[in-house]
Design an enzyme around this catalytic site. Sequence first.
Site, short mmCIF file in Angstrom:
data_model
loop_
_atom_site.label_atom_id
_atom_site.label_comp_id
_atom_site.label_asym_id
_atom_site.label_seq_id
_atom_site.Cartn_x
_atom_site.Cartn_y
_atom_site.Cartn_z
N CYS A 207 1.16 -1.24 0.07
CA CYS A 207 -0.38 0.07 0.49
C CYS A 207 0.83 1.56 -0.31
CB CYS A 207 -1.04 -0.15 1.27
SG CYS A 207 -1.40 -1.59 1.29
N PHE B 295 0.58 3.83 4.81
CA PHE B 295 0.89 2.45 5.30
C PHE B 295 0.72 1.55 4.92
CE2 PHE B 295 -0.70 5.87 7.65
CZ PHE B 295 0.45 7.14 8.49
N HIS C 271 -4.06 8.19 6.15
CA HIS C 271 -4.21 6.70 4.97
C HIS C 271 -5.76 6.00 5.78
CE1 HIS C 271 -2.83 2.86 2.61
NE2 HIS C 271 -3.14 2.43 4.04
N HIS D 124 -9.92 1.22 -1.26
CA HIS D 124 -7.92 1.33 -1.01
C HIS D 124 -7.74 0.67 -2.40
CE1 HIS D 124 -4.41 0.82 0.22
NE2 HIS D 124 -4.79 -0.13 1.88
N LYS E 101 -10.98 8.19 0.75
CA LYS E 101 -10.79 6.40 0.56
C LYS E 101 -12.00 5.50 0.28
CE LYS E 101 -6.21 3.42 1.55
NZ LYS E 101 -5.76 4.41 1.62
N PHE F 127 1.56 -3.40 4.96
CA PHE F 127 2.21 -4.36 5.81
C PHE F 127 3.29 -4.52 5.44
CE2 PHE F 127 -1.72 -7.37 4.89
CZ PHE F 127 -2.16 -7.14 5.88
#
Lengths: 410, 79
Positions: A164, A393, A302, A336, A331, A395
């Site tokens: 992302c 942000f 985000h 997303h 979003k 994973f």
Amino acid sequence: MSRRVVITGVGLLSPIGNSLDEIQASLEQNRSGVTYMSEWGNFDGFDTRVCGVVDWYDYKQIPRKDRRSMGRVALLAAKSMMDAIEDANLSSKEVSSPRTGISFGSTMGANETMFKYISQIAQDSSFASQTSMGFLHFMSHTVSANIAAMFKIKGRNIPSCSACTSSSMAIGIGYESIKLGKCDTMFVGGSEGEHILNAGIFEIMGATSTKYNQTPDQTPRPFDSERDGLVTAEGAGTFVLEELESAKRRGAKIYGEIIGYATSCDGEHITTPSKDGMESVMRLAIEDAQIDALEIGYINAHATSTPKGDIVESHAMYSLFEDRVPVSSTKGYMGHILGGCGVVESAIGLIALRSNLLPANKNLVKVDSECADLDYIYTNRYKEIDIIMNNNFAFGGINTSIIIKNYKEQ
Amino acid sequence: MTREKILEELKSVLVEEFEVEESEIELESDIFTDLDLDSLDAIDLVVNMDKQLGVTLKGEDAQKVRTVNDFVELVLSKA
């Protein structure tokens, strides 16, 4: 004096429009790009049926020899690149200068190709029926590799595949490449193609929205007390970044100046976000921009509409801005875009700078009581601002923060 | 398998998969210089013809082929 980096071209494909003007119109009209996915009903135990989809399928705009090695993720990116080059009015000589580079990323390569490729090989226990193109569709750097070949890029090519943060990191890589004098022009961005696999990986983790399948325009709902998870989406975007003097020499139009960027890592949990990590990256970007935090006039958060992530991010923002800077996650309009969200959401920052439209948190009715007391934008607000921040942000605890300012001579 | 059948399938694959104009396809057409295929296309042409005609061609077979007629002869030799 430090080299300054400006944005001189934009190409976009998103669920709410395929240009800055179309996206701005959707924001003004509170229009959702989230749709019901009837074909997703074929998978057992899979509950989400919502996705943000891009209306662009005219693949023959891409020449065959370039198109053959692209799945949808690279095709969307290539189209956004075509539009950005046209918007920036760059010649082919400028595009192929050794001082021009690219940085692009995506979360996944072409899932649609990978699905067929792997299942066929497993079924046949043979590679015999596969063409040479399959891998080129779904390799990790399919977007940057295909774009580089299609547009004859001769400078640096740095894939920024980090889920992302893929496209926000690409913007940062481009900004730093120019600032450090490695390049004069950088094409930067990212992409994601719609596929059930993207939704599936989040559904396994219990992170997808499933309560609003019959009312797709009511989800996702960043920061709202009734949010129930994220909605995956597809899209792509390209920014043309140029060193200021180079842009001025050729009379380029300037959308804004990137004045700050930072990236950092939580170094903690593989999926759980860290308030300290988020706060840290915003602080580092503000330091890079050499501004006061409260000079920022709008933050594009985000916030993906997951129960945990939105809370943590809200507290990270509160620790720096309290309730003194307007905040929204866009979003809620489109879902997303994963690898493409950073560039599309930075483009919404450009809309805020040029039109003073601070877009609402679509679907925000009542803020979750666990979220911090920020200045959440409930309905579109019009306010003259000079600087925006966009945060993303990923994973792995990867954090990025970008700060863009209206261009001024001094 | 007849020469005509192979040529018909080859033309169909060249038009459908490689976007070659049918009117440009002659027996003596060079698939690289006249029809604008490259080495990756040649490999994929073999895979596609293999699927269409059920013959077993290998990627290295493509390296020997220059013209449409060469391809027809190659398939005939394997059929």
